[in-house]
Design a protein around this motif. Structure first.
Motif, mmCIF file in Angstrom:
data_model
loop_
_atom_site.group_PDB
_atom_site.id
_atom_site.type_symbol
_atom_site.label_atom_id
_atom_site.label_comp_id
_atom_site.label_asym_id
_atom_site.label_seq_id
_atom_site.Cartn_x
_atom_site.Cartn_y
_atom_site.Cartn_z
ATOM 1 N N ARG A 167 0.842 -1.216 0.000
ATOM 2 C CA ARG A 167 0.000 0.000 0.000
ATOM 3 C C ARG A 167 0.863 1.247 0.000
ATOM 4 O O ARG A 167 0.561 2.232 -0.672
ATOM 5 C CB ARG A 167 -0.943 -0.006 1.213
ATOM 6 C CG ARG A 167 -1.997 1.095 1.169
ATOM 7 C CD ARG A 167 -2.960 0.848 0.009
ATOM 8 N NE ARG A 167 -4.032 1.841 -0.007
ATOM 9 C CZ ARG A 167 -3.979 2.995 -0.655
ATOM 10 N NH1 ARG A 167 -2.878 3.327 -1.321
ATOM 11 N NH2 ARG A 167 -4.991 3.832 -0.653
ATOM 12 N N ASP A 199 -5.176 5.678 5.496
ATOM 13 C CA ASP A 199 -6.508 5.099 5.629
ATOM 14 C C ASP A 199 -6.418 3.747 6.338
ATOM 15 O O ASP A 199 -5.326 3.171 6.485
ATOM 16 C CB ASP A 199 -7.131 4.918 4.243
ATOM 17 C CG ASP A 199 -8.642 5.065 4.284
ATOM 18 O OD1 ASP A 199 -9.204 5.095 5.397
ATOM 19 O OD2 ASP A 199 -9.266 5.138 3.206
ATOM 20 N N ASP A 212 -7.221 0.789 5.423
ATOM 21 C CA ASP A 212 -6.755 -0.370 4.666
ATOM 22 C C ASP A 212 -5.240 -0.376 4.456
ATOM 23 O O ASP A 212 -4.698 -1.286 3.834
ATOM 24 C CB ASP A 212 -7.479 -0.483 3.323
ATOM 25 C CG ASP A 212 -7.189 0.686 2.387
ATOM 26 O OD1 ASP A 212 -6.471 1.622 2.798
ATOM 27 O OD2 ASP A 212 -7.691 0.661 1.249
ATOM 28 N N TRP A 213 -4.553 0.636 4.965
ATOM 29 C CA TRP A 213 -3.092 0.641 4.942
ATOM 30 C C TRP A 213 -2.519 -0.261 6.032
ATOM 31 O O TRP A 213 -1.395 -0.724 5.935
ATOM 32 C CB TRP A 213 -2.558 2.051 5.200
ATOM 33 C CG TRP A 213 -2.777 3.070 4.150
ATOM 34 C CD1 TRP A 213 -3.919 3.317 3.441
ATOM 35 C CD2 TRP A 213 -1.821 4.005 3.681
ATOM 36 N NE1 TRP A 213 -3.732 4.349 2.579
ATOM 37 C CE2 TRP A 213 -2.454 4.797 2.699
ATOM 38 C CE3 TRP A 213 -0.492 4.268 4.005
ATOM 39 C CZ2 TRP A 213 -1.795 5.835 2.038
ATOM 40 C CZ3 TRP A 213 0.161 5.298 3.351
ATOM 41 C CH2 TRP A 213 -0.487 6.070 2.369
#
Length: 366
Positions: free
Chosen positions: A242, A329, A331-332
């Protein structure tokens, strides 16, 4: 006699110790409520507790040389026993002490210092030395954004453990919290460039980076953008994929010419960034506050949530350089990241945006 002894382990801590000394050399004012007259640089000494990382040691050597040129006594200690021949040469031209005899001498200095300055109140080594101190004044200088967490833990009376650490707090972390807690016979000062709310009874003094601004610059401002690297991957907070995807997107969207590597970033990661972006990888010799101030620096600086989104706006005020912040964010995050990680990084971003008016770049559109 040493009036003030500073214990530091990183270039940022050493820089902020110098900023504290410079601040106190200017006059008697101390924070909101004033205070006793400044002692200036007379009797000010810095003990560098060297880490193992060679990049960090090199930055410490460069900054220690600047400190020595200012008339500050700097002594290197190697409690972790650095690699081979680097042990006594790490701070070129300065005294270097290793082994038990060196640590015994440091313990004596800690016990005798009337004022003790701490570069990292979360450090296990500094927490081990702290009970030896009989200082009537304790000063904590910025160790990056960890200052925000430190102030919160002291207000709540909780053990001094960093936000990204897991597991049960050590006995030393609990003792350190008590040692820095309220005490009518001891003064605690928080010297910070961040909007940290100090614990009850503590003195708060603003770090405006006056020494850095007076000593360096103003910088030459170049077209394009510089991207400031982060060690969030190395500390296990965000995933490598990411991070790399976002860096690649930022470089393409903002014409990034240089990537300023964090001192903890892994060489393999930096090679991948160079290949994906075509940006020049820069390994700063000094903290970014000094590197940016002495220049050259791009007109736009891109950063992830970190200390520099608070410090560089102060250092570069009036130069025309703009900072943009790329938020992190959910999802990192890695599966092992602590539950506190995202909220802490969000707090770092929110406070910098409100204080310095930075432009926020969405991680989705970066």
């Amino acid at each position: 006699m040493t009036r003030t002894l500073a214990l530091v382990e990183s270039p940022v801590q050493l820089l902020n110790a110098l900023e504290w000394a410079h601040r106190y050399a200017q006059g008697p004012g101390r924070g909101e409520g004033g205070g006793p007259p400044a002692a200036g640089l007379h009797g000010f000494s810095i003990a560098v507790l060297q880490p193992l990382d060679p990049v960090t040691r090199a930055q410490l050597a460069a900054l220690a040389a600047l400190a020595a040129a200012e008339g500050v006594r700097v002594t290197a200690y190697d409690p972790r026993g650095g690699a081979g021949g680097t042990r006594t040469r790490a701070l070129t031209g300065l005294a270097g002490l290793t082994g038990l005899a060196g640590l015994a001498g440091l313990a004596t200095r800690v016990a005798r210092a009337p004022r003790l300055l701490l570069g990292d109140a979360f450090s296990g080594l500094i927490q081990a030395l702290l009970p030896l101190s009989r200082a009537a004044e304790l000063v904590v200088v910025d160790d990056g954004t960890a200052t925000l967490e430190l102030a919160a833990l002291l207000r709540e009376g909780r053990p001094l453990v960093r936000w990204h650490r897991q597991g049960r707090p050590s006995a030393a972390a609990t003792r350190a919290a008590r040692r820095l807690g309220p005490d009518p016979h001891r003064r605690l000062e928080l010297f910070s460039s961040l909007a940290a709310d100090p614990p009850p009874g503590a003195l708060s003094t603003a770090n405006q980076y006056a020494w850095t601004r007076e000593r360096f610059g103003p910088p030459e401002v170049l077209p394009g953008a510089d991207l400031l690297g982060s060690s969030l991957v190395e500390t296990g907070v965000v995933t490598l994929d990411r991070y790399l995807d976002t860096v690649t997107g930022l470089a393409a969207a903002h014409q990034v010419g240089r990537y300023f590597a964090h001192r903890r970033e892994h060489p393999d990661k930096l090679r991948r960034i160079a290949a994906a972006t075509g940006a020049e990888i820069v390994r700063p010799q000094l903290p970014l506050e000094i590197e940016a101030r002495r220049g050259p620096v791009a007109g736009t600086l891109l950063s992830f949530p970190s200390t520099v989104v608070h410090t560089l706006p102060l250092v570069l005020e009036g130069t025309g350089v703009r900072m943009k912040l790329c938020a992190v964010d959910a999802d990192w995050l890695t599966p092992t990241a602590s539950a506190r990680s995202l909220s802490f990084l969000t707090d770092v971003s929110t406070s910098a945006l409100s204080r310095h008016g930075l432009e926020l770049i969405s991680p989705v559109t970066a």
